[in-house]
Design a protein around this motif. Structure first.
Motif, PDB file in Angstrom:
ATOM      1  N   GLU A 187      63.761  60.901  31.277  1.00  0.00           N
ATOM      2  CA  GLU A 187      63.577  59.960  30.176  1.00  0.00           C
ATOM      3  C   GLU A 187      62.318  59.148  30.451  1.00  0.00           C
ATOM      4  N   LEU A 188      61.505  58.980  29.419  1.00  0.00           N
ATOM      5  CA  LEU A 188      60.349  58.104  29.535  1.00  0.00           C
ATOM      6  C   LEU A 188      60.805  56.705  29.158  1.00  0.00           C
ATOM      7  N   ARG A 189      60.528  55.762  30.044  1.00  0.00           N
ATOM      8  CA  ARG A 189      60.983  54.393  29.824  1.00  0.00           C
ATOM      9  C   ARG A 189      59.789  53.459  29.877  1.00  0.00           C
ATOM     10  N   ASN A 190      59.688  52.584  28.878  1.00  0.00           N
ATOM     11  CA  ASN A 190      58.621  51.600  28.849  1.00  0.00           C
ATOM     12  C   ASN A 190      59.062  50.363  29.619  1.00  0.00           C
ATOM     13  N   THR A 191      58.332  50.036  30.676  1.00  0.00           N
ATOM     14  CA  THR A 191      58.661  48.848  31.455  1.00  0.00           C
ATOM     15  C   THR A 191      57.699  47.703  31.167  1.00  0.00           C
ATOM     16  N   GLY A 192      56.762  47.914  30.234  1.00  0.00           N
ATOM     17  CA  GLY A 192      55.811  46.868  29.862  1.00  0.00           C
ATOM     18  C   GLY A 192      56.363  45.986  28.762  1.00  0.00           C
ATOM     19  N   GLN A 193      55.540  45.035  28.337  1.00  0.00           N
ATOM     20  CA  GLN A 193      55.971  44.077  27.322  1.00  0.00           C
ATOM     21  C   GLN A 193      55.635  44.518  25.899  1.00  0.00           C
ATOM     22  N   THR A 194      54.802  45.547  25.743  1.00  0.00           N
ATOM     23  CA  THR A 194      54.440  46.016  24.413  1.00  0.00           C
ATOM     24  C   THR A 194      54.837  47.484  24.273  1.00  0.00           C
ATOM     25  N   PRO A 195      55.083  47.948  23.050  1.00  0.00           N
ATOM     26  CA  PRO A 195      55.448  49.355  22.840  1.00  0.00           C
ATOM     27  C   PRO A 195      54.285  50.283  23.207  1.00  0.00           C
ATOM     28  N   ALA A 196      54.630  51.455  23.675  1.00  0.00           N
ATOM     29  CA  ALA A 196      53.637  52.481  23.985  1.00  0.00           C
ATOM     30  C   ALA A 196      53.609  53.469  22.823  1.00  0.00           C
ATOM     31  N   HIS A 197      52.466  53.608  22.176  1.00  0.00           N
ATOM     32  CA  HIS A 197      52.315  54.522  21.042  1.00  0.00           C
ATOM     33  C   HIS A 197      51.467  55.719  21.458  1.00  0.00           C
ATOM     34  N   ASN A 198      51.728  56.847  20.840  1.00  0.00           N
ATOM     35  CA  ASN A 198      50.984  58.083  21.086  1.00  0.00           C
ATOM     36  C   ASN A 198      50.946  58.448  22.574  1.00  0.00           C
ATOM     37  N   VAL A 199      52.101  58.344  23.212  1.00  0.00           N
ATOM     38  CA  VAL A 199      52.215  58.727  24.616  1.00  0.00           C
ATOM     39  C   VAL A 199      52.218  60.243  24.690  1.00  0.00           C
ATOM     40  N   GLN A 200      51.380  60.799  25.551  1.00  0.00           N
ATOM     41  CA  GLN A 200      51.358  62.243  25.729  1.00  0.00           C
ATOM     42  C   GLN A 200      51.982  62.570  27.075  1.00  0.00           C
ATOM     43  N   HIS A 201      52.920  63.476  27.053  1.00  0.00           N
ATOM     44  CA  HIS A 201      53.539  63.908  28.302  1.00  0.00           C
ATOM     45  C   HIS A 201      53.777  65.400  28.238  1.00  0.00           C
ATOM     46  N   ALA A 202      53.734  66.014  29.384  1.00  0.00           N
ATOM     47  CA  ALA A 202      53.959  67.449  29.464  1.00  0.00           C
ATOM     48  C   ALA A 202      54.663  67.734  30.784  1.00  0.00           C
ATOM     49  N   SER A 203      55.541  68.705  30.752  1.00  0.00           N
ATOM     50  CA  SER A 203      56.215  69.091  31.983  1.00  0.00           C
ATOM     51  C   SER A 203      56.514  70.584  31.945  1.00  0.00           C
ATOM     52  N   THR A 204      56.571  71.139  33.100  1.00  0.00           N
ATOM     53  CA  THR A 204      56.928  72.545  33.233  1.00  0.00           C
ATOM     54  C   THR A 204      57.553  72.734  34.612  1.00  0.00           C
ATOM     55  N   LEU A 205      58.394  73.718  34.724  1.00  0.00           N
ATOM     56  CA  LEU A 205      59.015  74.033  36.001  1.00  0.00           C
ATOM     57  C   LEU A 205      58.838  75.526  36.221  1.00  0.00           C
ATOM     58  N   GLU A 206      58.171  75.865  37.297  1.00  0.00           N
ATOM     59  CA  GLU A 206      57.924  77.264  37.607  1.00  0.00           C
ATOM     60  C   GLU A 206      58.113  77.479  39.103  1.00  0.00           C
ATOM     61  N   ILE A 207      58.470  78.686  39.459  1.00  0.00           N
ATOM     62  CA  ILE A 207      58.569  79.062  40.870  1.00  0.00           C
ATOM     63  C   ILE A 207      57.385  79.972  41.155  1.00  0.00           C
ATOM     64  N   TRP A 208      56.572  79.578  42.099  1.00  0.00           N
ATOM     65  CA  TRP A 208      55.363  80.319  42.438  1.00  0.00           C
ATOM     66  C   TRP A 208      55.502  80.917  43.832  1.00  0.00           C
ATOM     67  N   PRO A 209      54.713  81.932  44.111  1.00  0.00           N
ATOM     68  CA  PRO A 209      54.768  82.550  45.436  1.00  0.00           C
ATOM     69  C   PRO A 209      54.194  81.603  46.497  1.00  0.00           C
ATOM     70  N   PHE A 210      54.690  81.765  47.698  1.00  0.00           N
ATOM     71  CA  PHE A 210      54.166  80.973  48.798  1.00  0.00           C
ATOM     72  C   PHE A 210      53.684  81.890  49.884  1.00  0.00           C
ATOM     73  N   PRO A 211      52.544  81.734  50.388  1.00  0.00           N
ATOM     74  CA  PRO A 211      51.491  80.814  49.960  1.00  0.00           C
ATOM     75  C   PRO A 211      50.833  81.310  48.675  1.00  0.00           C
ATOM     76  N   LEU A 212      50.242  80.381  47.948  1.00  0.00           N
ATOM     77  CA  LEU A 212      49.570  80.743  46.703  1.00  0.00           C
ATOM     78  C   LEU A 212      48.320  81.560  47.000  1.00  0.00           C
ATOM     79  N   PRO A 213      48.060  82.592  46.175  1.00  0.00           N
ATOM     80  CA  PRO A 213      46.805  83.346  46.353  1.00  0.00           C
ATOM     81  C   PRO A 213      45.600  82.422  46.141  1.00  0.00           C
ATOM     82  N   ARG A 214      44.488  82.733  46.778  1.00  0.00           N
ATOM     83  CA  ARG A 214      43.295  81.886  46.668  1.00  0.00           C
ATOM     84  C   ARG A 214      42.784  81.784  45.231  1.00  0.00           C
ATOM     85  N   ASP A 215      42.937  82.826  44.439  1.00  0.00           N
ATOM     86  CA  ASP A 215      42.426  82.813  43.060  1.00  0.00           C
ATOM     87  C   ASP A 215      43.480  82.333  42.054  1.00  0.00           C
TER      88      ASP A 215
END
Length: 109
Positions: free
Chosen positions: A67-95
């Motif tokens: 949940e995005l929560r505003n802890t400031g005193q004024t409303p936050a408008h046009n907030v941009q957020h993005a999230s993703t969950l992926e499982i990648w190989p370890f170690p990651l290839p150099r490229d």
């Protein structure tokens, strides 16, 4: 009248002028600092509040709730957020290039 009185009065007058100028400078500096503090206090501060991580069924589908929560005193408008969950190989290839998720726009009040 003492012949040193003029010097003493002039010296203390100079000290008073110097002290007054310093007080004016200090007051202006405090005033500007108070304005900057007021602007910072009126900003919207958005925090991410994690809610849950669930793994479903044998396929291992993962859902992450937050949940995005505003802890400031004024409303936050046009907030941009993005999230993703992926499982990648370890170690990651150099490229390996980390893909960026598409942001969504919302308001947090």
């Amino acid at each position: 009248m003492n012949h040193n009185e003029g010097f003493v009065v002039g010296f203390f007058t100079f000290l008073l002028v110097f002290a007054t100028a310093w007080l004016v400078w200090a007051t202006i500096k405090l005033w500007r600092g108070a304005e900057e503090t007021a602007q910072r206090q009126l900003r919207a501060y958005v925090a991410v509040d994690p809610k849950a991580i669930n793994i479903h069924g044998p396929s291992g589908t993962v859902n992450v709730g937050y949940e995005l929560r505003n802890t400031g005193q004024t409303p936050a408008h046009n907030v941009q957020h993005a999230s993703t969950l992926e499982i990648w190989p370890f170690p990651l290839p150099r490229d390996f290039v980390i893909p960026l998720p598409s942001p969504s726009v919302t308001s947090v009040g």
